[in-house]
Motif scaffolding. Structure first.
Motif, short mmCIF file in Angstrom:
data_model
loop_
_atom_site.label_atom_id
_atom_site.label_comp_id
_atom_site.label_asym_id
_atom_site.label_seq_id
_atom_site.Cartn_x
_atom_site.Cartn_y
_atom_site.Cartn_z
N LEU A 139 5.23 -10.47 -3.52
CA LEU A 139 5.40 -9.06 -3.11
C LEU A 139 4.83 -8.11 -4.15
O LEU A 139 4.22 -7.10 -3.80
N ASP A 140 5.02 -8.41 -5.42
CA ASP A 140 4.48 -7.54 -6.47
C ASP A 140 2.96 -7.46 -6.38
O ASP A 140 2.37 -6.38 -6.52
N GLU A 141 2.31 -8.60 -6.16
CA GLU A 141 0.86 -8.61 -6.02
C GLU A 141 0.44 -7.79 -4.80
O GLU A 141 -0.53 -7.01 -4.86
N HIS A 142 1.16 -7.97 -3.70
CA HIS A 142 0.81 -7.26 -2.47
C HIS A 142 0.90 -5.74 -2.68
O HIS A 142 -0.02 -5.00 -2.29
N LEU A 168 -2.23 -2.79 -2.64
CA LEU A 168 -2.21 -1.54 -1.87
C LEU A 168 -2.45 -0.34 -2.78
O LEU A 168 -3.26 0.55 -2.47
N ASN A 169 -1.77 -0.31 -3.91
CA ASN A 169 -1.97 0.79 -4.86
C ASN A 169 -3.39 0.80 -5.40
O ASN A 169 -3.99 1.87 -5.56
N ASP A 170 -3.93 -0.38 -5.70
CA ASP A 170 -5.31 -0.47 -6.20
C ASP A 170 -6.30 0.07 -5.17
O ASP A 170 -7.29 0.72 -5.53
N ASP A 180 5.97 2.22 -6.65
CA ASP A 180 6.56 0.91 -6.89
C ASP A 180 7.04 0.27 -5.60
O ASP A 180 6.91 -0.94 -5.40
N VAL A 181 7.65 1.08 -4.73
CA VAL A 181 8.13 0.60 -3.44
C VAL A 181 7.35 1.34 -2.36
O VAL A 181 7.38 2.57 -2.28
N ILE A 182 6.64 0.59 -1.53
CA ILE A 182 5.75 1.18 -0.54
C ILE A 182 6.35 1.06 0.85
O ILE A 182 6.67 -0.04 1.31
N GLY A 230 -7.62 3.28 3.64
CA GLY A 230 -7.06 2.17 4.39
C GLY A 230 -8.02 1.00 4.48
O GLY A 230 -7.63 -0.16 4.32
N GLU A 231 -9.28 1.31 4.71
CA GLU A 231 -10.30 0.25 4.76
C GLU A 231 -10.43 -0.45 3.41
O GLU A 231 -10.55 -1.68 3.34
N THR A 232 -10.38 0.32 2.34
CA THR A 232 -10.46 -0.28 0.99
C THR A 232 -9.26 -1.17 0.73
O THR A 232 -9.39 -2.27 0.16
N ILE A 233 -8.08 -0.71 1.12
CA ILE A 233 -6.86 -1.50 0.94
C ILE A 233 -6.97 -2.82 1.68
O ILE A 233 -6.71 -3.90 1.13
#
Length: 252
Positions: A146-149, A153-155, A167-169, A230-233
């Motif tokens: 989950l942390d990686e996921h 998303l943040n990246d 931190d929490v999405i 969104g596409e980048t994510i």
């Protein structure tokens, strides 16, 4: 590149699946989504929509995989104060995952990839995967960090030029961006509202429910979202997960 239709298991007829298996398609991608509130602007199937997109794109990029139907609903008890949410117990979800994997294993798939897209599903997926792997011949590959996921998303937001990090999405900039990229017509732009920012207690969210933290079901500011982000994510997640799958398949 295979067509999208040609890699969607649910749209194939059984001789096509048999032929795919005979011709070397031995990996099945199984996303694990949910039906739960995502604020006043995103549809209840956000995590399932995301799972559909990820499984299809991962299968396409691998070139020798099929995208199985996304499992839904998921473990969403902490969202039940919001109408429309449908939840199942972790034990039920794990039983469904077992049944999926056994079925795919029986047909000759050698690698079964589990891709949770809802935070409440990561724990059950991580718990059940080793048990299932001992029961069947296929290799079970859980992509359940989950942390990686969250970081991916943040990246994606950052790479798209959006200086925003959570931190929490949930129902904020990242998830709104994903839906804008996949199906913008499902986003109620006129209903976008921000939610609490900063440090959020995951333990409190899970034990006491989302409404103890956010009255509208949103965390952060969805107005920051763009379809380009969104596409980048999505591409970030797909590229990273495909690398994980290839590494796992080579190590078997």
């Amino acid at each position: 590149m295979p067509s999208r239709r040609s890699i969607l298991l649910e749209e194939m007829v059984w001789p096509e699946v048999e032929s795919a298996l005979e011709n070397g398609t031995r990996t099945a991608i199984v996303s694990v989504g949910s039906i739960e509130q995502h604020g006043p602007h995103l549809p209840l199937n956000m995590d399932t929509l995301d799972g559909d997109e990820l499984s299809q794109r991962i299968a396409e990029k691998l070139g020798d995989a099929l995208a199985a139907p996304t499992i839904r609903p998921g473990c969403s008890g902490h969202h039940m104060e919001f109408p429309g949410t449908i939840t199942i117990p972790p034990e039920t979800l794990m039983d469904v995952i077992r049944a999926y994997c056994r079925s795919l294993d029986d047909h000759g798939f050698e690698h079964i990839v589990l891709v949770p897209t809802h935070g409440g599903n990561f724990g059950p997926v991580k718990t059940v995967a080793p048990d299932v792997a001992r029961e069947i011949e296929a290799t079970v590959i859980p992509l359940a960090d989950l942390d990686e996921h969250m970081q991916l998303l943040n990246d994606g937001l950052s790479e798209a030029g959006i200086k925003y990090n959570q931190d929490v999405i949930h129902a904020g900039a990242a998830e709104t961006a994903v839906v804008l990229a996949v199906n913008k017509d499902l986003v109620r732009l006129e209903n976008i509202e921000s939610g609490p920012e900063g440090k959020i207690s995951t333990a409190r969210l899970l034990s006491e429910g989302f409404k103890t933290i956010t009255q509208n079901g949103v965390l952060g500011d969805p107005a920051e979202a763009t379809a380009e982000a969104g596409e980048t994510i999505i591409q970030n997640v797909v590229d990273t997960y495909v690398d994980h799958i290839k590494n796992e398949r080579r190590s078997v």
